[in-house]
Design a protein around this motif. Structure first.
Motif, PDB file in Angstrom:
ATOM      1  N   ILE A  13       7.522  31.988  37.652  1.00  0.00           N
ATOM      2  CA  ILE A  13       7.931  32.866  38.741  1.00  0.00           C
ATOM      3  C   ILE A  13       9.442  32.850  38.459  1.00  0.00           C
ATOM      4  CG2 ILE A  13       6.171  32.295  40.360  1.00  0.00           C
ATOM      5  CD1 ILE A  13       8.180  30.382  41.587  1.00  0.00           C
ATOM      6  N   GLU A  14      10.128  33.851  38.901  1.00  0.00           N
ATOM      7  CA  GLU A  14      11.537  33.720  39.031  1.00  0.00           C
ATOM      8  C   GLU A  14      12.078  32.826  40.244  1.00  0.00           C
ATOM      9  OE1 GLU A  14      11.775  38.033  37.011  1.00  0.00           O
ATOM     10  OE2 GLU A  14      12.734  37.997  38.952  1.00  0.00           O
ATOM     11  N   LYS A  15      13.332  32.622  39.986  1.00  0.00           N
ATOM     12  CA  LYS A  15      14.088  31.878  41.100  1.00  0.00           C
ATOM     13  C   LYS A  15      14.153  32.624  42.292  1.00  0.00           C
ATOM     14  CE  LYS A  15      18.710  32.640  39.402  1.00  0.00           C
ATOM     15  NZ  LYS A  15      19.901  31.998  38.688  1.00  0.00           N
ATOM     16  N   ARG A  16      13.923  31.926  43.626  1.00  0.00           N
ATOM     17  CA  ARG A  16      14.067  32.608  44.756  1.00  0.00           C
ATOM     18  C   ARG A  16      12.767  33.115  45.354  1.00  0.00           C
ATOM     19  NH1 ARG A  16      19.321  33.910  43.016  1.00  0.00           N
ATOM     20  NH2 ARG A  16      18.732  35.547  42.111  1.00  0.00           N
ATOM     21  N   GLN A  17      11.939  33.155  44.296  1.00  0.00           N
ATOM     22  CA  GLN A  17      10.383  33.786  44.578  1.00  0.00           C
ATOM     23  C   GLN A  17       9.756  32.367  45.363  1.00  0.00           C
ATOM     24  OE1 GLN A  17       8.496  35.375  41.056  1.00  0.00           O
ATOM     25  NE2 GLN A  17       9.090  37.372  41.761  1.00  0.00           N
ATOM     26  N   SER A  18       8.396  32.664  45.917  1.00  0.00           N
ATOM     27  CA  SER A  18       7.888  31.964  46.337  1.00  0.00           C
ATOM     28  C   SER A  18       6.139  31.557  45.716  1.00  0.00           C
ATOM     29  CB  SER A  18       7.081  32.248  47.879  1.00  0.00           C
ATOM     30  OG  SER A  18       6.607  33.368  48.051  1.00  0.00           O
ATOM     31  N   VAL A  19       5.733  30.307  45.830  1.00  0.00           N
ATOM     32  CA  VAL A  19       4.665  30.106  44.929  1.00  0.00           C
ATOM     33  C   VAL A  19       3.889  29.033  46.039  1.00  0.00           C
ATOM     34  CG1 VAL A  19       5.521  27.966  43.737  1.00  0.00           C
ATOM     35  CG2 VAL A  19       3.708  29.365  42.742  1.00  0.00           C
ATOM     36  N   GLN A  80       9.182  27.703  48.697  1.00  0.00           N
ATOM     37  CA  GLN A  80      10.031  28.921  49.139  1.00  0.00           C
ATOM     38  C   GLN A  80      11.542  28.645  49.586  1.00  0.00           C
ATOM     39  OE1 GLN A  80       7.918  31.111  52.200  1.00  0.00           O
ATOM     40  NE2 GLN A  80       9.065  32.972  51.971  1.00  0.00           N
ATOM     41  N   PRO A  81      12.408  29.166  48.937  1.00  0.00           N
ATOM     42  CA  PRO A  81      12.409  29.805  47.617  1.00  0.00           C
ATOM     43  C   PRO A  81      12.364  28.985  46.499  1.00  0.00           C
ATOM     44  CG  PRO A  81      14.610  29.698  48.588  1.00  0.00           C
ATOM     45  CD  PRO A  81      13.749  28.913  49.549  1.00  0.00           C
ATOM     46  N   VAL A 115       9.973  28.195  36.511  1.00  0.00           N
ATOM     47  CA  VAL A 115      10.955  28.933  37.318  1.00  0.00           C
ATOM     48  C   VAL A 115      11.753  29.523  36.453  1.00  0.00           C
ATOM     49  CG1 VAL A 115      12.302  29.085  39.340  1.00  0.00           C
ATOM     50  CG2 VAL A 115      10.208  27.465  39.302  1.00  0.00           C
TER      51      VAL A 115
END
Lengths: 116, 110
Positions: A13-19, A80-81, A115
């Motif tokens: 994922i990219e930074k600031r995204q949630s998982v 998140q995030p 990330v």
């Protein structure tokens, strides 16, 4: 007996995204743990559940991490995030008894989070 | 502060060359020391629990021993399939949770 199941195995994922990560412990195991393992380090405990109650979450970065264990069985861990430093393997473990008293932890194979 | 230190960080052995891994700990009132094996891409797999100084446990080519300040994992005549990272862990004082060392990466070459 079936082991601890975790999914997904990998996540980018990219930074600031949630998982979110999912864990299903060994049947009948009362205690469930989430560990974070950064490359080259030993696992570090994030949160420990006894049935569906939190026993210890002192190492969980609560501003971005959350976890729940509904109905005292499977569990989800959410970030998140996400930040770059969250890149790690997230391991779920379960044990029959309460923690380490004659009750070793059984680990799943983890989710490797990257990330970018 | 409770702490677990493992040495060496990495160890390369020839097949059949015996050696020992070290785990030293600083925790009062030790309530067990745990050894785990971790293969690449897998979660740690439980090997042994030791509870008191002088105790020994064996499994195939592995033997774990415990003193008041450290534990050793002895590997006798290792084979390539023994290659893995070996982790030790102790319960944190007052809590039922494990503190892990950083591990020793063992590579056994034929």
């Amino acid at each position: 007996e079936a082991g601890v199941a975790q999914s997904p195995r990998y996540k980018i994922i990219e930074k600031r995204q949630s998982v979110a990560f999912w864990c299903n412990p060994i049947s009948g195991h009362a205690t469930l743990y989430w560990y974070q393992q950064i490359l080259g380090q030993g696992p570090k405990l994030l949160i420990q559940f006894q049935n569906n109650g939190v026993v210890d979450d002192s190492q969980l970065p609560k501003d971005r991490f959350s976890a729940e264990r509904l109905k005292g069985v499977d569990s989800t861990l959410k970030i998140q995030p996400a930040k770059l430093e969250d890149s790690a393997v997230y391991l779920c473990a379960s044990s029959l008894g309460f923690g380490t008293d004659n009750s070793p932890l059984h680990f799943g194979n983890g989710t490797r989070l990257t990330v970018t | 502060e409770d702490q677990v230190t493992q040495s060496p960080e990495a160890l390369r052995l020839q097949e059949g060359e015996s050696s020992s891994l070290n785990c030293s700990y600083t925790v009062s009132g030790l309530r067990g020391l745990f050894w785990y094996r971790q293969d690449p891409g897998k979660g740690p797999e439980f090997l042994f629990t030791l509870y008191s100084a002088g105790e020994e446990k064996e499994k195939e080519r592995l033997k774990a021993t415990l003193t008041k300040k450290e534990s050793f994992l002895h590997i006798t005549a290792p084979k390539p399939e023994d290659s893995a990272t070996y982790l030790c862990a102790v319960p944190r004082r007052g809590y039922n949770k494990l503190i892990f060392g950083a591990g020793t990466r063992l590579a056994v070459h034929p």
